[in-house]
Write a protein that holds these residues in place. Structure first.
Motif, PDB file in Angstrom:
ATOM      1  N   ILE A 130     -24.942   3.408  22.298  1.00 35.07           N
ATOM      2  CA  ILE A 130     -23.760   2.761  21.737  1.00 35.07           C
ATOM      3  C   ILE A 130     -22.579   3.016  22.657  1.00 35.07           C
ATOM      4  N   ASP A 131     -21.930   1.939  23.084  1.00 42.13           N
ATOM      5  CA  ASP A 131     -20.709   2.023  23.893  1.00 42.13           C
ATOM      6  C   ASP A 131     -19.507   1.638  23.043  1.00 42.13           C
ATOM      7  N   TYR A 132     -18.399   2.381  23.213  1.00 43.14           N
ATOM      8  CA  TYR A 132     -17.178   2.131  22.447  1.00 43.14           C
ATOM      9  C   TYR A 132     -15.994   2.067  23.401  1.00 43.14           C
ATOM     10  N   GLU A 133     -15.151   1.071  23.234  1.00 43.14           N
ATOM     11  CA  GLU A 133     -13.866   1.084  23.924  1.00 43.14           C
ATOM     12  C   GLU A 133     -12.901   1.919  23.084  1.00 43.14           C
ATOM     13  N   PRO A 134     -11.739   2.323  23.622  1.00 42.06           N
ATOM     14  CA  PRO A 134     -10.776   3.065  22.800  1.00 42.06           C
ATOM     15  C   PRO A 134     -10.462   2.301  21.505  1.00 42.06           C
ATOM     16  N   ASN A 135     -10.502   3.009  20.382  1.00 41.51           N
ATOM     17  CA  ASN A 135     -10.323   2.447  19.037  1.00 41.51           C
ATOM     18  C   ASN A 135     -11.508   1.601  18.575  1.00 41.51           C
ATOM     19  N   GLY A 136     -12.536   1.493  19.400  1.00 43.59           N
ATOM     20  CA  GLY A 136     -13.718   0.743  18.989  1.00 43.59           C
ATOM     21  C   GLY A 136     -14.491   1.485  17.914  1.00 43.59           C
ATOM     22  N   GLN A 137     -15.232   0.745  17.129  1.00 45.17           N
ATOM     23  CA  GLN A 137     -15.974   1.359  16.031  1.00 45.17           C
ATOM     24  C   GLN A 137     -17.344   0.728  15.877  1.00 45.17           C
ATOM     25  N   ASN A 138     -18.271   1.523  15.367  1.00 40.69           N
ATOM     26  CA  ASN A 138     -19.539   1.007  14.871  1.00 40.69           C
ATOM     27  C   ASN A 138     -19.366   0.987  13.363  1.00 40.69           C
ATOM     28  N   PRO A 139     -19.066  -0.176  12.779  1.00 46.25           N
ATOM     29  CA  PRO A 139     -18.587  -0.251  11.393  1.00 46.25           C
ATOM     30  C   PRO A 139     -19.620   0.236  10.385  1.00 46.25           C
ATOM     31  N   HIS A 192      -8.909   8.332  24.136  1.00 48.30           N
ATOM     32  CA  HIS A 192      -8.152   7.377  24.961  1.00 48.30           C
ATOM     33  C   HIS A 192      -9.003   6.755  26.067  1.00 48.30           C
ATOM     34  N   THR A 193     -10.270   7.119  26.126  1.00 46.96           N
ATOM     35  CA  THR A 193     -11.182   6.569  27.131  1.00 46.96           C
ATOM     36  C   THR A 193     -12.411   6.002  26.432  1.00 46.96           C
ATOM     37  N   ASN A 194     -13.232   5.295  27.189  1.00 46.40           N
ATOM     38  CA  ASN A 194     -14.473   4.784  26.626  1.00 46.40           C
ATOM     39  C   ASN A 194     -15.368   5.942  26.176  1.00 46.40           C
ATOM     40  N   ALA A 195     -16.193   5.680  25.180  1.00 41.01           N
ATOM     41  CA  ALA A 195     -17.123   6.680  24.670  1.00 41.01           C
ATOM     42  C   ALA A 195     -18.540   6.119  24.698  1.00 41.01           C
ATOM     43  N   VAL A 196     -19.509   7.037  24.826  1.00 39.55           N
ATOM     44  CA  VAL A 196     -20.920   6.659  24.860  1.00 39.55           C
ATOM     45  C   VAL A 196     -21.703   7.642  23.992  1.00 39.55           C
ATOM     46  N   ALA A 197     -22.649   7.111  23.226  1.00 36.45           N
ATOM     47  CA  ALA A 197     -23.497   7.964  22.396  1.00 36.45           C
ATOM     48  C   ALA A 197     -24.923   7.430  22.395  1.00 36.45           C
ATOM     49  N   ILE A 198     -25.847   8.321  22.068  1.00 35.64           N
ATOM     50  CA  ILE A 198     -27.248   7.962  21.892  1.00 35.64           C
ATOM     51  C   ILE A 198     -27.632   8.256  20.449  1.00 35.64           C
ATOM     52  N   ALA A 199     -28.286   7.303  19.814  1.00 31.50           N
ATOM     53  CA  ALA A 199     -28.801   7.493  18.463  1.00 31.50           C
ATOM     54  C   ALA A 199     -30.322   7.451  18.511  1.00 31.50           C
ATOM     55  N   SER A 220     -33.853   7.869   9.331  1.00 30.79           N
ATOM     56  CA  SER A 220     -32.771   8.823   9.524  1.00 30.79           C
ATOM     57  C   SER A 220     -32.342   8.729  10.987  1.00 30.79           C
ATOM     58  N   GLU A 221     -31.211   9.359  11.317  1.00 29.22           N
ATOM     59  CA  GLU A 221     -30.658   9.196  12.664  1.00 29.22           C
ATOM     60  C   GLU A 221     -30.074  10.508  13.175  1.00 29.22           C
ATOM     61  N   ILE A 222     -30.432  10.854  14.420  1.00 30.52           N
ATOM     62  CA  ILE A 222     -29.776  11.948  15.130  1.00 30.52           C
ATOM     63  C   ILE A 222     -28.868  11.324  16.179  1.00 30.52           C
ATOM     64  N   PHE A 223     -27.604  11.727  16.175  1.00 30.95           N
ATOM     65  CA  PHE A 223     -26.564  11.074  16.971  1.00 30.95           C
ATOM     66  C   PHE A 223     -26.022  12.082  17.985  1.00 30.95           C
ATOM     67  N   ILE A 224     -26.047  11.706  19.280  1.00 32.36           N
ATOM     68  CA  ILE A 224     -25.622  12.604  20.356  1.00 32.36           C
ATOM     69  C   ILE A 224     -24.491  11.954  21.148  1.00 32.36           C
ATOM     70  N   VAL A 225     -23.372  12.637  21.295  1.00 33.75           N
ATOM     71  CA  VAL A 225     -22.238  12.117  22.067  1.00 33.75           C
ATOM     72  C   VAL A 225     -22.416  12.484  23.535  1.00 33.75           C
ATOM     73  N   LEU A 226     -22.428  11.473  24.403  1.00 31.18           N
ATOM     74  CA  LEU A 226     -22.542  11.704  25.840  1.00 31.18           C
ATOM     75  C   LEU A 226     -21.182  11.754  26.521  1.00 31.18           C
ATOM     76  N   GLU A 227     -20.263  10.933  26.053  1.00 35.53           N
ATOM     77  CA  GLU A 227     -18.915  10.886  26.614  1.00 35.53           C
ATOM     78  C   GLU A 227     -17.929  10.517  25.518  1.00 35.53           C
ATOM     79  N   GLY A 228     -16.713  11.099  25.576  1.00 36.01           N
ATOM     80  CA  GLY A 228     -15.646  10.687  24.681  1.00 36.01           C
ATOM     81  C   GLY A 228     -15.521  11.533  23.426  1.00 36.01           C
ATOM     82  N   LYS A 229     -14.668  11.065  22.530  1.00 35.87           N
ATOM     83  CA  LYS A 229     -14.388  11.737  21.256  1.00 35.87           C
ATOM     84  C   LYS A 229     -14.538  10.722  20.131  1.00 35.87           C
ATOM     85  N   LEU A 230     -15.416  11.028  19.183  1.00 35.29           N
ATOM     86  CA  LEU A 230     -15.728  10.097  18.102  1.00 35.29           C
ATOM     87  C   LEU A 230     -15.506  10.750  16.739  1.00 35.29           C
TER      88      LEU A 230
END
Length: 213
Positions: free
Chosen positions: A94-103, A160-167, A111-121
């Motif tokens: 999942i890629d997010y721009e600043p203020n972007g959301q996965n609604p 304030h930067t792009n974020a990346v996560a793996i689910a 079930s889901e395990i969620f790992i942040v690779l970059e950014g703050k979510l």
């Protein structure tokens, strides 16, 4: 009678999850000739499997977040990676721009395990009726969070930067139901009077949302 009841209950509970594999591999194929139909897919002859059946390349490539939610999900399920068939696993980037959301959404089969690779979510999920407890957390690079089976959850990029996560999912095809687009974008549309009452919204707002989705 008790034994029969317990067996029936166990069978019902097991049906909610992907079946356990009975062979080493069951690579999904579209061509039914000389194949066996298992769990919604035809299985390739195990003696004919090759490394490419178990390989997906390109997950390192950022997705295009230019859309109304400011995020993009690249799901690698059994359709993209045939070797996943019957193994009960899949994942997404999942890629997010600043203020972007996965609604707000849920996965009906995982079930889901969620790992942040970059950014703050900022992430969270809501427990089932009647408590509706909102459990949330701010995640940073390297943090891991779990979203329980079939509960509504979401993520928002508060950095304030792009974020990346793996689910990662415990299903080869977890499915996804996004709350807003499902309710307001159904085909055919749901009666706006019903939605207005259900969501405590003005009917004009409902009609606007239905036109948008």
């Amino acid at each position: 009678m008790v034994t029969v009841a317990l067996m029936a209950l166990a069978s019902f509970l097991a049906s909610a999850y992907d079946p356990s594999p009975l062979e080493d591999t069951c690579v999904a194929v579209d061509e039914p000739k000389n194949a066996v139909f298992v769990n919604g897919k035809f299985c390739k002859n195990p003696n004919l499997t090759v490394a490419e059946d178990f390989l997906y390349q390109g997950l390192n490539i950022p997705g295009n977040t230019s859309n109304y939610v400011g995020s993009i999900v690249n799901l690698i399920n059994v359709d993209q990676l045939p070797g996943e068939n019957t193994l009960g696993v899949s994942l997404s980037r999942i890629d997010y721009e600043p203020n972007g959301q996965n609604p707000p959404h849920f996965h009906p089969r995982a079930s889901e395990i969620f790992i942040v690779l970059e950014g703050k979510l900022f992430v969270g999920f809501i427990t089932s009726n009647p408590e509706h407890r909102f459990i949330s957390k701010v995640l940073n690079k390297g943090d891991v969070f779990v979203f329980p089976f079939s509960l509504i959850h979401f993520q928002v990029n508060i950095g304030h930067t792009n974020a990346v996560a793996i689910a990662v999912f415990n299903s080869q095809n977890p499915g996804v139901i996004t709350i807003a687009s499902s309710m307001f974008g159904s085909n055919p549309p749901i009666n706006p009077d019903f939605l207005a009452r259900a969501f405590q919204l003005d009917k004009r707002v409902v009609e606007y949302l239905q036109a948008r989705f």
